[in-house]
Design an enzyme around this catalytic site. Sequence first.
Site, PDB file in Angstrom:
ATOM      1  N   GLU A  98       0.856  -1.371   0.021  1.00 57.23           N
ATOM      2  CA  GLU A  98      -0.012  -0.070  -0.021  1.00 57.23           C
ATOM      3  C   GLU A  98       0.743   1.434   0.114  1.00 57.23           C
ATOM      4  O   GLU A  98       1.971   1.264   0.473  1.00 57.23           O
ATOM      5  CB  GLU A  98      -0.781  -0.008   1.338  1.00 57.23           C
ATOM      6  CG  GLU A  98      -2.308  -0.307   1.002  1.00 57.23           C
ATOM      7  CD  GLU A  98      -3.391   0.769   0.165  1.00 57.23           C
ATOM      8  OE1 GLU A  98      -2.587   1.546  -0.491  1.00 57.23           O
ATOM      9  OE2 GLU A  98      -4.280   0.862   0.673  1.00 57.23           O
ATOM     10  N   ASP A  99       0.460   2.479  -0.405  1.00 57.59           N
ATOM     11  CA  ASP A  99       0.859   3.599  -0.546  1.00 57.59           C
ATOM     12  C   ASP A  99       0.852   4.215   0.970  1.00 57.59           C
ATOM     13  O   ASP A  99       1.830   4.535   1.755  1.00 57.59           O
ATOM     14  CB  ASP A  99       0.417   4.585  -1.495  1.00 57.59           C
ATOM     15  CG  ASP A  99      -0.994   4.690  -1.460  1.00 57.59           C
ATOM     16  OD1 ASP A  99      -1.681   3.979  -0.686  1.00 57.59           O
ATOM     17  OD2 ASP A  99      -1.540   5.116  -2.117  1.00 57.59           O
ATOM     18  N   ASP A 102      -4.477   5.060   6.290  1.00 57.72           N
ATOM     19  CA  ASP A 102      -4.857   6.269   6.911  1.00 57.72           C
ATOM     20  C   ASP A 102      -6.067   5.847   7.927  1.00 57.72           C
ATOM     21  O   ASP A 102      -5.676   5.599   9.133  1.00 57.72           O
ATOM     22  CB  ASP A 102      -5.442   7.143   5.803  1.00 57.72           C
ATOM     23  CG  ASP A 102      -6.016   8.368   6.214  1.00 57.72           C
ATOM     24  OD1 ASP A 102      -5.620   8.958   7.321  1.00 57.72           O
ATOM     25  OD2 ASP A 102      -6.746   8.991   5.454  1.00 57.72           O
ATOM     26  N   PHE A 151      -2.538  16.043   4.968  1.00 57.94           N
ATOM     27  CA  PHE A 151      -2.670  15.227   3.409  1.00 57.94           C
ATOM     28  C   PHE A 151      -1.474  15.633   2.779  1.00 57.94           C
ATOM     29  O   PHE A 151      -0.882  16.672   2.358  1.00 57.94           O
ATOM     30  CB  PHE A 151      -3.932  16.158   2.735  1.00 57.94           C
ATOM     31  CG  PHE A 151      -4.247  15.445   1.639  1.00 57.94           C
ATOM     32  CD1 PHE A 151      -5.236  14.334   1.550  1.00 57.94           C
ATOM     33  CD2 PHE A 151      -3.944  15.755   0.187  1.00 57.94           C
ATOM     34  CE1 PHE A 151      -5.725  13.453   0.770  1.00 57.94           C
ATOM     35  CE2 PHE A 151      -4.397  15.177  -0.816  1.00 57.94           C
ATOM     36  CZ  PHE A 151      -5.192  14.101  -0.686  1.00 57.94           C
ATOM     37  N   ARG A 164       1.055  12.400  -8.732  1.00 58.84           N
ATOM     38  CA  ARG A 164       1.683  11.386  -8.434  1.00 58.84           C
ATOM     39  C   ARG A 164       3.040  11.128  -8.856  1.00 58.84           C
ATOM     40  O   ARG A 164       3.782  10.299  -8.273  1.00 58.84           O
ATOM     41  CB  ARG A 164       0.637  10.205  -9.383  1.00 58.84           C
ATOM     42  CG  ARG A 164      -0.510   9.913  -8.870  1.00 58.84           C
ATOM     43  CD  ARG A 164      -1.193   8.797  -9.517  1.00 58.84           C
ATOM     44  NE  ARG A 164      -2.739   8.801  -9.319  1.00 58.84           N
ATOM     45  CZ  ARG A 164      -3.339   8.290  -8.462  1.00 58.84           C
ATOM     46  NH1 ARG A 164      -2.753   7.651  -7.409  1.00 58.84           N
ATOM     47  NH2 ARG A 164      -4.651   8.121  -8.560  1.00 58.84           N
TER      48      ARG A 164
HETATM   49  P1  IMP Z   1      -7.720   4.370   4.183  1.00 57.54           P
HETATM   50  O1  IMP Z   1      -8.903   3.363   3.764  1.00 57.54           O
HETATM   51  O2  IMP Z   1      -8.310   5.506   5.139  1.00 57.54           O
HETATM   52  O3  IMP Z   1      -6.717   3.902   5.349  1.00 57.54           O
HETATM   53  O4  IMP Z   1      -7.367   5.064   3.108  1.00 57.54           O
HETATM   54  C1  IMP Z   1      -6.365   4.516   2.327  1.00 57.54           C
HETATM   55  C2  IMP Z   1      -6.041   5.188   0.968  1.00 57.54           C
HETATM   56  O5  IMP Z   1      -6.452   6.589   0.982  1.00 57.54           O
HETATM   57  C3  IMP Z   1      -4.742   5.490   0.593  1.00 57.54           C
HETATM   58  O6  IMP Z   1      -4.244   4.089  -0.220  1.00 57.54           O
HETATM   59  C4  IMP Z   1      -4.783   6.305  -0.343  1.00 57.54           C
HETATM   60  O7  IMP Z   1      -5.043   6.154  -1.455  1.00 57.54           O
HETATM   61  C5  IMP Z   1      -5.687   7.453   0.168  1.00 57.54           C
HETATM   62  N1  IMP Z   1      -5.047   8.472   1.077  1.00 57.54           N
HETATM   63  C6  IMP Z   1      -4.905   8.416   2.612  1.00 57.54           C
HETATM   64  N2  IMP Z   1      -4.231   9.556   3.023  1.00 57.54           N
HETATM   65  C7  IMP Z   1      -3.999  10.350   1.897  1.00 57.54           C
HETATM   66  C8  IMP Z   1      -3.079  11.503   1.820  1.00 57.54           C
HETATM   67  O8  IMP Z   1      -2.628  12.080   2.591  1.00 57.54           O
HETATM   68  N3  IMP Z   1      -2.980  11.767   0.485  1.00 57.54           N
HETATM   69  C9  IMP Z   1      -3.454  11.199  -0.730  1.00 57.54           C
HETATM   70  N4  IMP Z   1      -4.039   9.925  -0.765  1.00 57.54           N
HETATM   71  C10 IMP Z   1      -4.260   9.384   0.717  1.00 57.54           C
HETATM   72 MG    MG Z   2      -4.370   3.692  -2.079  1.00 56.96          MG
END
Ligand code: IMP
Ligand code: MG
Length: 178
Positions: A98-99, A102, A151, A164
């Site tokens: 994963e990137d 969050d 963010f 990106r």
């Molecule tokens: P989660 O389901 O809330 O854990 O979100 C995960 C996904 O939300 C990541 O794989 C990102 O694609 C996106 N995301 C979360 N935080 C950021 C951020 O700070 N910038 C851009 N995309 C984010």
């Molecule tokens: Mg993602």
Amino acid sequence: MEKDIKNILITEDEITAKVKELGEQISNDYKNEDLILVGVLKGANVFMGDLMRKIKKSIEIDFISVTSYGASTKSSGVVRILKDLDIEIENKNVIIVEDIVDTGLTLNYLLKNFRSRNPKSLKICTLLDKPERREVDILIDYKGFSIPDVFIVGYGIDYAEGYRNLPYVATLKEKVYE
Ligand code: IMP
Ligand code: MG
């Protein structure tokens, strides 16, 4: 693109060093095991490309695409598979790449979904972690960096599909969101 950057949180050199370290750990942990890396599109694309070249053994790769934030900076909590895996993961060792983790909602969904396919093992590798925002507990096996609740964009991660291709991780100026 560069004119929209407010602050560089993690430099290209810092990312390179960390990715090498993670690749070495994974190479070591799966020395005598099969391994499939599954990248979560589109954000993990850049990390995946760099990480797999730091893994010193034969592996397979695949990608899955799920809905993410779209143009908003808030998680909807809705996860939907847009592109599923091409290869079978039953009885295979899998690492989800994963990137950023969050709220954890995306990975929570993916973990449940992948477990139902009966892999031999299932682990998580993420470049970034925002622990303050977590809504569900996620055990992260391989982690690059913890960052505060801001963010960010770059190194594969977008805002409204842009930024990106920045080689570092950065925050954007407020005016970009207006
Ligand atoms: P989660 O389901 O809330 O854990 O979100 C995960 C996904 O939300 C990541 O794989 C990102 O694609 C996106 N995301 C979360 N935080 C950021 C951020 O700070 N910038 C851009 N995309 C984010
Ligand atoms: Mg993602």
